[in-house]
Design a protein around this motif. Structure first.
Motif, PDB file in Angstrom:
ATOM      1  N   ASP A 195     -12.535  -8.791  -4.502  1.00  0.00           N
ATOM      2  CA  ASP A 195     -11.503  -7.939  -5.081  1.00  0.00           C
ATOM      3  C   ASP A 195     -10.386  -7.682  -4.073  1.00  0.00           C
ATOM      4  N   ASP A 196      -9.315  -7.037  -4.524  1.00  0.00           N
ATOM      5  CA  ASP A 196      -8.128  -6.877  -3.691  1.00  0.00           C
ATOM      6  C   ASP A 196      -8.396  -6.040  -2.444  1.00  0.00           C
ATOM      7  N   GLU A 197      -9.223  -5.013  -2.560  1.00  0.00           N
ATOM      8  CA  GLU A 197      -9.510  -4.179  -1.394  1.00  0.00           C
ATOM      9  C   GLU A 197     -10.296  -4.949  -0.343  1.00  0.00           C
ATOM     10  N   GLU A 198     -11.200  -5.818  -0.771  1.00  0.00           N
ATOM     11  CA  GLU A 198     -11.952  -6.648   0.179  1.00  0.00           C
ATOM     12  C   GLU A 198     -11.019  -7.621   0.897  1.00  0.00           C
ATOM     13  N   MET A 218       0.828  -1.205   0.000  1.00  0.00           N
ATOM     14  CA  MET A 218       0.000   0.000   0.000  1.00  0.00           C
ATOM     15  C   MET A 218       0.866   1.259   0.000  1.00  0.00           C
ATOM     16  N   LYS A 239      -9.217   4.791   1.287  1.00  0.00           N
ATOM     17  CA  LYS A 239     -10.538   4.159   1.195  1.00  0.00           C
ATOM     18  C   LYS A 239     -10.660   3.023   2.206  1.00  0.00           C
ATOM     19  N   LEU A 240      -9.570   2.277   2.392  1.00  0.00           N
ATOM     20  CA  LEU A 240      -9.563   1.156   3.334  1.00  0.00           C
ATOM     21  C   LEU A 240      -9.854   1.640   4.748  1.00  0.00           C
ATOM     22  N   ASN A 261      -2.675  -2.968  -5.048  1.00  0.00           N
ATOM     23  CA  ASN A 261      -3.969  -2.641  -5.672  1.00  0.00           C
ATOM     24  C   ASN A 261      -4.974  -2.039  -4.702  1.00  0.00           C
ATOM     25  N   THR A 262      -4.507  -1.688  -3.490  1.00  0.00           N
ATOM     26  CA  THR A 262      -5.429  -1.221  -2.442  1.00  0.00           C
ATOM     27  C   THR A 262      -5.236   0.261  -2.161  1.00  0.00           C
ATOM     28  N   ASP A 263      -6.351   0.968  -2.085  1.00  0.00           N
ATOM     29  CA  ASP A 263      -6.350   2.387  -1.745  1.00  0.00           C
ATOM     30  C   ASP A 263      -6.412   2.512  -0.225  1.00  0.00           C
ATOM     31  N   ALA A 303      -7.736  -7.196   1.376  1.00  0.00           N
ATOM     32  CA  ALA A 303      -6.877  -6.409   2.264  1.00  0.00           C
ATOM     33  C   ALA A 303      -7.622  -6.019   3.535  1.00  0.00           C
ATOM     34  N   GLN A 304      -8.879  -5.648   3.394  1.00  0.00           N
ATOM     35  CA  GLN A 304      -9.673  -5.256   4.549  1.00  0.00           C
ATOM     36  C   GLN A 304      -9.873  -6.427   5.507  1.00  0.00           C
TER      37      GLN A 304
END
Length: 349
Positions: A148-151, A45, A316-317, A311-313, A153-154
């Protein structure tokens, strides 16, 4: 596409993920309570934030390949660390507790998903990660539900938070409650999410109680929990397939619905994971073979987490993380309470 073209397209992105994974892996070995995957996501990140103003299109295909395909290869190799016969023999006594805690976590995640309007995929990842084996379960489940990648990562971030809390407070809590050595081994193995944190909590208990040797008990219970990856992912795959069939039959304009294919949706890599476990069991593969393969699997997961971090913001995370953290907390408390309660009912504690 030829192998040479694939290397040319993916090489830069894979090399970037590898460059992040190496220091993350080393940091994870030094600080096992945090673990390599979390370091990889954090470094990824940070790198993404620094590269945001530059053209990173050359890296994109390789990063996508690592976050999807390499993650699946890691899960397959993870199967070589599971000797089903050995786990069944030693871990059978923990099955009622394991089944109860997994059910509790999944029910809590489902109820809170509806009550708090948390997206289904992040709820599934948090519920499965909390109940089974943290990052490994998330790694196995994410491709099945097309998270997706953000999910991802979260979910990893939520699991990481409560891993640390559990590893730090559970040994003292166990002593305060008067748990036996066997009881704490079962508690750590069923109520702590990730293998590294299970190990940390059990090692801390052994340090407080010389000669306790709860580390072996906790590890075997944890491996028994890991087997739940198989039925959970297969059930999720079945639900995905059924949903896609309904969409195709109804003619809905859902991505992939018009060209529905069982092979495209069903997670074949999970079958290879099962096959790897069966091979390890049938041929009684020695630790000299399975231990390095298991380490390679863990390293590939770290690589995949590096790609997910890229790929994670981060902003936003952080902004959207409140509800998943609340869900993770509720799952964590529910699992711990049910683990202790089941031990009391079974007369272990």
């Amino acid at each position: 596409m030829t192998a040479l073209e694939r290397i040319k397209d993916n090489g830069a992105g894979i090399a970037l993920c590898l460059a992040i994974a190496l220091p993350a892996w080393l940091l994870g070995r030094q600080f096992d309570i945090i673990g390599g995957p979390v370091f990889a996501i954090l470094i990824g990140m940070a790198a993404a934030a620094m590269l945001r103003s530059r053209d990173t299109s050359a890296f994109a295909p390789g990063i996508a390949y690592t976050s999807k395909k390499v993650l699946q290869y890691a899960v397959i190799l993870l199967g070589f660390g599971l000797n089903l016969a050995q786990i069944a023999q030693v871990g059978a006594t923990s099955l009622p507790i394991i089944i109860s805690t997994i059910t509790t976590s999944l029910v809590i995640a489902f109820v809170l998903s509806r009550a708090l309007k948390i997206p289904a995929k992040i709820s599934t990842l948090v519920g499965v990660g909390s109940s089974i084996c943290g990052g490994s379960a998330i790694a196995a489940t994410a491709p099945v539900i097309d998270a997706d990648d953000e999910e991802i990562a979260q979910a990893i971030s939520v699991i990481f938070l409560f891993n640390i809390v559990a590893a730090l407070i559970f040994p003292a809590l166990g002593s305060m409650l008067g748990l036996t050595n066997e009881g704490f081994g079962l508690f750590a193995g069923t109520a702590v999410n990730d293998t590294s944190s299970v190990t940390a909590a059990a090692a801390a208990w052994d340090g407080m109680h010389p000669g306790a040797n709860t580390l072996d008990t906790a590890t075997i219970v944890k491996l028994t929990r890991t087997l739940a990856i198989i039925p959970i992912t297969l059930v999720l795959a079945f639900l995905q397939v059924r949903s896609a069939r309904k969409a195709a039959a109804a003619g809905e304009s859902v991505e992939g619905a018009g060209s529905f294919s069982l092979a495209k949706i069903f997670p074949v890599f999970i079958l290879f994971f099962v096959l790897a476990s069966v091979i390890t069991t049938v041929f009684a593969l020695p630790a000299e073979f399975t231990a390095p393969v298991k380490e390679l699997s863990k390293f590939l997961i770290v690589m995949a987490m590096a790609a997910i971090g890229l790929n994670t913001d981060l902003i936003k995370l952080v902004r959207t993380g409140g509800k998943p953290i609340l869900m993770g907390f509720c799952c964590w408390v529910g699992i711990a309470a049910v683990s202790l309660g089941m031990q009391h009912l079974l007369g272990i504690w």
